[in-house]
Scaffold this motif. Structure first.
Motif, PDB file in Angstrom:
ATOM      1  N   ILE A 169       0.829  -1.202   0.000  1.00 43.79           N
ATOM      2  CA  ILE A 169       0.000   0.000   0.000  1.00 43.79           C
ATOM      3  C   ILE A 169       0.864   1.253   0.000  1.00 43.79           C
ATOM      4  O   ILE A 169       0.572   2.228  -0.700  1.00 43.79           O
ATOM      5  CB  ILE A 169      -0.946  -0.029   1.211  1.00 43.79           C
ATOM      6  N   ALA A 170       1.955   1.239   0.790  1.00 45.93           N
ATOM      7  CA  ALA A 170       2.853   2.392   0.804  1.00 45.93           C
ATOM      8  C   ALA A 170       3.485   2.631  -0.565  1.00 45.93           C
ATOM      9  O   ALA A 170       3.609   3.779  -1.020  1.00 45.93           O
ATOM     10  CB  ALA A 170       3.934   2.187   1.859  1.00 45.93           C
ATOM     11  N   GLY A 171       3.870   1.570  -1.252  1.00 41.57           N
ATOM     12  CA  GLY A 171       4.452   1.724  -2.578  1.00 41.57           C
ATOM     13  C   GLY A 171       3.462   2.271  -3.592  1.00 41.57           C
ATOM     14  O   GLY A 171       3.824   3.085  -4.451  1.00 41.57           O
ATOM     15  N   ALA A 190       0.957   2.488   8.597  1.00 39.43           N
ATOM     16  CA  ALA A 190       1.633   1.690   9.623  1.00 39.43           C
ATOM     17  C   ALA A 190       0.643   1.051  10.590  1.00 39.43           C
ATOM     18  O   ALA A 190       0.912  -0.009  11.154  1.00 39.43           O
ATOM     19  CB  ALA A 190       2.626   2.557  10.382  1.00 39.43           C
ATOM     20  N   LEU A 191      -0.507   1.690  10.799  1.00 42.00           N
ATOM     21  CA  LEU A 191      -1.520   1.117  11.682  1.00 42.00           C
ATOM     22  C   LEU A 191      -2.058  -0.204  11.150  1.00 42.00           C
ATOM     23  O   LEU A 191      -2.542  -1.040  11.923  1.00 42.00           O
ATOM     24  CB  LEU A 191      -2.667   2.124  11.865  1.00 42.00           C
ATOM     25  N   ALA A 267      -0.841   9.025  16.187  1.00 37.77           N
ATOM     26  CA  ALA A 267      -0.948   9.403  14.776  1.00 37.77           C
ATOM     27  C   ALA A 267      -1.830  10.617  14.561  1.00 37.77           C
ATOM     28  O   ALA A 267      -1.777  11.229  13.494  1.00 37.77           O
ATOM     29  CB  ALA A 267      -1.487   8.225  13.962  1.00 37.77           C
ATOM     30  N   THR A 268      -2.632  10.984  15.546  1.00 35.07           N
ATOM     31  CA  THR A 268      -3.589  12.069  15.350  1.00 35.07           C
ATOM     32  C   THR A 268      -3.236  13.338  16.114  1.00 35.07           C
ATOM     33  O   THR A 268      -3.955  14.328  15.998  1.00 35.07           O
ATOM     34  CB  THR A 268      -4.990  11.617  15.779  1.00 35.07           C
ATOM     35  N   VAL A 269      -2.144  13.339  16.886  1.00 31.36           N
ATOM     36  CA  VAL A 269      -1.762  14.536  17.632  1.00 31.36           C
ATOM     37  C   VAL A 269      -0.490  15.106  17.032  1.00 31.36           C
ATOM     38  O   VAL A 269       0.347  14.375  16.505  1.00 31.36           O
ATOM     39  CB  VAL A 269      -1.549  14.227  19.138  1.00 31.36           C
TER      40      VAL A 269
END
Length: 360
Positions: A169-171, A190-191, A267-269
């Protein structure tokens, strides 16, 4: 001989007008490219020079999605890549869903994809834009994912096949939208590693260690409350009552769930990396403490309710309460740390002096 007239040099004002028009075209980007190009063209005509505002070929620049003129071929390519990825990973996805359904420690897998989408939604204001051209460097991660799948199949490691989803997915994101977009989406991608169960050996070793820690800590808590508790391996004796701390009570489920929740908060802060590391590290002791509290409370209640139906109800209710208590405890750690180390507010004295003061 007749006097020859000297040819006049072009005035310097024209050169200055051209340079000033270029400067205006660079600084006035908000008015659009058409107006800036027109200004440069008019200045070029005044000095008798060709148009110098033609775009030159160079690296692709970042643009908002709304300004990209993505044709039908681009979306057809995106759809083809997505369909090909789903088709190739379909056996892996079926195996993952079976693990979520049959293994209680990994039932949180159903929530990981919605949580990843929520992370993207909450980080949308930090979206840097996308490249106007395809970034072929993304093929490196896609090649890594293919290599991981080959190794996983040859070595019979199903978890390696599942972990290959992350670089795949990252690629794809890197290939289609560029490196800045990948950095922005990296926390959500990453999650997705939480979708995959741990390797069997790592899971067994971690579960065994958590069982021992939970047994010892629960025995200490019971003694503090005045109970004659004695630990024997993974068994707690309270008088004549024996309490078995089995694999299901090792705390593996609450540990994985709290780590996923801690990663979601990180990841959200918008905090420093040290603040995020502290929250992630706090997930392990918080999970052990919550699990020990559950075993302690269950052991005491079993002494008052000896029937099997009552004990079954106590076991189930304490399991649900453990999730709530763990989330509240982890939120308390996060709130305390953010209140203890607040980000510095940089004040510019020039801005304060430029503000109009109220009339007396």
């Amino acid at each position: 001989m007749a006097n020859r007239k000297k040819r006049k040099k072009p005035p310097a004002v024209g050169r200055e007008a051209l340079e000033s028009a270029k400067a205006r075209s660079g600084s006035g980007a908000t008015s659009g490219h058409s107006s800036s190009n027109a200004a440069v063209k008019s200045a070029a005509k005044r000095v008798g020079r060709p148009d110098t505002a033609r775009p030159k070929s160079g690296p692709a620049r970042l643009m908002p999605i709304s300004e990209l003129n993505l044709g039908t071929s681009f979306w057809v390519a995106v759809a083809a890549i997505v369909i090909a990825t789903l088709f190739s990973f379909w056996p892996t996805l079926r195996w993952l869903e079976q693990q979520w359904r049959t293994e209680p420690d990994y039932s949180h897998g159903y929530l990981m994809i919605p949580l990843a989408l929520i992370v993207l939604k909450m980080r949308w204001e930090w979206f840097p834009g996308v490249r106007s051209k395809v970034d072929w460097r993304g093929l490196s991660l896609i090649g890594l994912a293919i290599l991981m799948r080959v190794v996983g199949r040859l070595a019979y490691m199903d978890f390696m096949d599942g972990w290959a989803l992350v670089p795949m997915i990252a690629g794809i994101v890197w290939l289609l939208f560029g490196w800045p977009a990948l950095r922005w989406a990296a926390p959500a991608i990453a999650l997705l590693i939480m979708l995959v169960p741990l390797p069997y050996r790592a899971e067994s070793l971690l579960s065994w260690k958590l069982q021992g820690v939970a047994t010892s800590l629960s025995t200490i808590m019971l003694r503090i409350l005045g109970q004659p508790a004695i630990a024997e391996g993974h068994t707690i004796w309270i008088g004549e009552t024996r309490m078995m701390v089995e694999d299901a009570c090792s705390g593996m489920r609450i540990f994985v769930g709290m780590f996923a929740l801690a990663f979601f908060w990180c990841a959200t802060v918008r905090r420093s990396w040290m603040d995020r590391v502290v929250i992630l590290i706090a997930a392990l002791p918080a999970a052990v403490l919550v699990n020990s509290l559950r075993i302690t409370a269950t052991s005491i209640l079993y002494g008052y309710f000896p029937s099997s139906s009552a004990r079954h109800m106590i076991h189930d209710i304490s399991g649900y309460l453990m999730i709530v208590v763990g989330a509240v405890l982890l939120w308390g750690v996060k709130a305390y740390w953010e209140n203890l180390y607040r980000p510095l507010v940089v004040v510019n004295p020039a801005e304060r002096l430029s503000q109009p003061t109220a009339a007396n």
